[in-house]
Motif scaffolding. Sequence first.
Motif, PDB file in Angstrom:
ATOM      1  N   ARG A 105       0.823  -1.179   0.164  1.00 22.08           N
ATOM      2  CA  ARG A 105      -0.052  -0.012   0.193  1.00 22.08           C
ATOM      3  C   ARG A 105       0.912   1.347   0.127  1.00 22.08           C
ATOM      4  NH1 ARG A 105      -1.831   3.965   3.360  1.00 22.08           N
ATOM      5  NH2 ARG A 105      -4.070   4.588   3.127  1.00 22.08           N
ATOM      6  N   THR A 106       1.965   1.190   0.928  1.00 21.65           N
ATOM      7  CA  THR A 106       2.669   2.422   1.062  1.00 21.65           C
ATOM      8  C   THR A 106       3.439   2.613  -0.396  1.00 21.65           C
ATOM      9  OG1 THR A 106       3.114   1.938   3.195  1.00 21.65           O
ATOM     10  CG2 THR A 106       4.863   3.417   1.934  1.00 21.65           C
ATOM     11  N   THR A 107       3.766   1.546  -1.280  1.00 21.78           N
ATOM     12  CA  THR A 107       4.657   1.889  -2.378  1.00 21.78           C
ATOM     13  C   THR A 107       3.741   2.408  -3.395  1.00 21.78           C
ATOM     14  OG1 THR A 107       6.158   0.156  -1.869  1.00 21.78           O
ATOM     15  CG2 THR A 107       5.902   0.736  -4.273  1.00 21.78           C
ATOM     16  N   ILE A 108       2.401   1.992  -3.475  1.00 18.66           N
ATOM     17  CA  ILE A 108       1.192   2.232  -4.430  1.00 18.66           C
ATOM     18  C   ILE A 108       1.093   3.610  -4.079  1.00 18.66           C
ATOM     19  CG2 ILE A 108      -0.870   1.806  -5.382  1.00 18.66           C
ATOM     20  CD1 ILE A 108      -0.629  -0.978  -4.646  1.00 18.66           C
ATOM     21  N   LEU A 109       0.502   4.034  -3.178  1.00 17.78           N
ATOM     22  CA  LEU A 109       0.242   5.421  -2.578  1.00 17.78           C
ATOM     23  C   LEU A 109       1.343   6.441  -3.046  1.00 17.78           C
ATOM     24  CD1 LEU A 109      -1.895   7.104  -1.438  1.00 17.78           C
ATOM     25  CD2 LEU A 109      -1.216   6.774   0.702  1.00 17.78           C
ATOM     26  N   HIS A 110       2.594   6.146  -2.624  1.00 21.44           N
ATOM     27  CA  HIS A 110       3.666   6.926  -2.978  1.00 21.44           C
ATOM     28  C   HIS A 110       3.877   7.233  -4.323  1.00 21.44           C
ATOM     29  CE1 HIS A 110       7.580   8.799  -2.955  1.00 21.44           C
ATOM     30  NE2 HIS A 110       7.896   8.123  -3.862  1.00 21.44           N
ATOM     31  N   ALA A 156       1.216  11.988  -9.875  1.00 25.62           N
ATOM     32  CA  ALA A 156       0.314  13.026  -9.944  1.00 25.62           C
ATOM     33  C   ALA A 156       1.193  14.348 -10.272  1.00 25.62           C
ATOM     34  CB  ALA A 156      -0.465  13.118  -8.756  1.00 25.62           C
ATOM     35  N   GLN A 157       2.524  14.379  -9.692  1.00 31.99           N
ATOM     36  CA  GLN A 157       3.447  15.490  -9.792  1.00 31.99           C
ATOM     37  C   GLN A 157       4.031  15.409 -11.243  1.00 31.99           C
ATOM     38  OE1 GLN A 157       3.755  17.934  -7.606  1.00 31.99           O
ATOM     39  NE2 GLN A 157       2.146  16.983  -6.449  1.00 31.99           N
ATOM     40  N   GLY A 158       3.653  14.634 -12.029  1.00 35.41           N
ATOM     41  CA  GLY A 158       4.369  14.362 -13.481  1.00 35.41           C
ATOM     42  C   GLY A 158       5.364  13.735 -13.519  1.00 35.41           C
ATOM     43  N   GLN A 159       5.982  12.768 -12.362  1.00 36.28           N
ATOM     44  CA  GLN A 159       7.271  12.356 -12.286  1.00 36.28           C
ATOM     45  C   GLN A 159       7.210  10.732 -12.802  1.00 36.28           C
ATOM     46  OE1 GLN A 159       9.675  13.018  -8.848  1.00 36.28           O
ATOM     47  NE2 GLN A 159       8.398  15.012  -8.536  1.00 36.28           N
ATOM     48  N   THR A 160       8.139  10.113 -13.372  1.00 40.65           N
ATOM     49  CA  THR A 160       7.831   8.634 -13.635  1.00 40.65           C
ATOM     50  C   THR A 160       8.375   7.972 -12.429  1.00 40.65           C
ATOM     51  OG1 THR A 160       8.842   9.090 -16.021  1.00 40.65           O
ATOM     52  CG2 THR A 160       9.201   7.022 -15.181  1.00 40.65           C
ATOM     53  N   VAL A 161       7.445   6.511 -12.437  1.00 40.70           N
ATOM     54  CA  VAL A 161       7.537   5.781 -11.138  1.00 40.70           C
ATOM     55  C   VAL A 161       7.664   4.279 -11.759  1.00 40.70           C
ATOM     56  CG1 VAL A 161       6.393   4.883  -9.249  1.00 40.70           C
ATOM     57  CG2 VAL A 161       5.934   7.135  -9.845  1.00 40.70           C
ATOM     58  N   LEU A 162       8.952   3.809 -11.653  1.00 36.94           N
ATOM     59  CA  LEU A 162       9.406   2.327 -11.930  1.00 36.94           C
ATOM     60  C   LEU A 162       9.430   1.610 -10.710  1.00 36.94           C
ATOM     61  CD1 LEU A 162      11.376   3.263 -15.350  1.00 36.94           C
ATOM     62  CD2 LEU A 162       9.039   2.662 -15.061  1.00 36.94           C
ATOM     63  N   ALA A 163       9.011   0.324 -10.933  1.00 33.17           N
ATOM     64  CA  ALA A 163       9.528  -0.544  -9.749  1.00 33.17           C
ATOM     65  C   ALA A 163      10.765  -1.052 -10.132  1.00 33.17           C
ATOM     66  CB  ALA A 163       8.681  -1.695  -9.911  1.00 33.17           C
ATOM     67  N   PRO A 164      11.587  -1.326  -8.881  1.00 26.74           N
ATOM     68  CA  PRO A 164      13.186  -1.849  -8.939  1.00 26.74           C
ATOM     69  C   PRO A 164      13.383  -2.661 -10.122  1.00 26.74           C
ATOM     70  CG  PRO A 164      12.730  -1.356  -6.690  1.00 26.74           C
ATOM     71  CD  PRO A 164      11.186  -1.137  -7.330  1.00 26.74           C
ATOM     72  N   GLU A 165      12.343  -3.703 -10.289  1.00 28.35           N
ATOM     73  CA  GLU A 165      12.497  -4.913 -10.910  1.00 28.35           C
ATOM     74  C   GLU A 165      12.387  -4.310 -12.517  1.00 28.35           C
ATOM     75  OE1 GLU A 165       8.582  -5.469  -9.235  1.00 28.35           O
ATOM     76  OE2 GLU A 165      10.499  -4.539  -8.480  1.00 28.35           O
ATOM     77  N   VAL A 166      11.399  -3.591 -12.537  1.00 30.29           N
ATOM     78  CA  VAL A 166      11.376  -2.935 -13.974  1.00 30.29           C
ATOM     79  C   VAL A 166      12.331  -2.019 -14.313  1.00 30.29           C
ATOM     80  CG1 VAL A 166       9.791  -1.181 -15.410  1.00 30.29           C
ATOM     81  CG2 VAL A 166       8.900  -2.941 -13.595  1.00 30.29           C
ATOM     82  N   GLN A 167      13.093  -1.423 -13.569  1.00 30.96           N
ATOM     83  CA  GLN A 167      14.311  -0.513 -13.863  1.00 30.96           C
ATOM     84  C   GLN A 167      15.291  -1.340 -14.211  1.00 30.96           C
ATOM     85  OE1 GLN A 167      15.479   2.410 -10.816  1.00 30.96           O
ATOM     86  NE2 GLN A 167      13.341   2.496 -10.063  1.00 30.96           N
ATOM     87  N   HIS A 168      15.637  -2.591 -13.432  1.00 32.40           N
ATOM     88  CA  HIS A 168      16.682  -3.563 -13.846  1.00 32.40           C
ATOM     89  C   HIS A 168      16.564  -3.890 -15.133  1.00 32.40           C
ATOM     90  CE1 HIS A 168      17.060  -4.200  -8.982  1.00 32.40           C
ATOM     91  NE2 HIS A 168      17.852  -3.125  -9.806  1.00 32.40           N
TER      92      HIS A 168
END
Length: 224
Positions: free
Chosen positions: A113-118, A124-136
């Motif tokens: 929940r904390t990760t999804i909410l963050h 919403a601020q227009g920034q890219t969000v990638l899970a660590p495994e996706v970044q790898h």
Amino acid sequence: MTEDNTITLVVVDDQATVREALAVMLDLADDVTVVATATNGAEAVAAVQRHHPDVLLMDLNMPVMGGVEATGRIHDAEPDTTILVLTTFDDDESILAALRAGASGYLTKEANRTTILHAVRTAAQGQTVLAPEVQHRLLALATRPAPAAPPKDDGIDLTAREREILGLIGEGLRNPEIAAKLVISEATVKTHINNLFAKAGFHSRADAVRYALRNPLSGAKFQR
């Protein structure tokens, strides 16, 4: 965002328990309001047109219209809505197809929940969000040699159907989805894929995705 800086959110998932749990969980946050939920990509497109949310939390593998196609349509029609993918798939073709379609973030359903909410707040601020495994995976893709583009004077001889299927692979569709879209059997899809892999020298589905993304069939000759 609304005048009080509340993030408006649409949650899209074909599994009712997942969709409802996400909606309730995220709506509990003081700065998030879930304005709608949707069970497939077509409903997601309609919900965005109606509510113009700040963020769309999008599943990928859904009936009627998949998440990749819906992401592309929403990205083109409603660029102010940020699309954050939340899915069970973390394979190369799913990631590339979603990001190519216009997603600004990609999480797997292992996120808490904390990760999804963050991620919602960050998106919403227009920034890219990638899970660590996706970044790898993206780093591995960026550093892995791609199949060389065939020379334009003697490119790959693909049939019209093979070209069509290669394009759908590049969009992130899986064999059952390709079969349904083209109204052919899954066995026929596999036969075409085996043929085009042999002609192009692809060793994996990821090779086909990378080729379709980096070389939009510009160097291939297609039989009619």
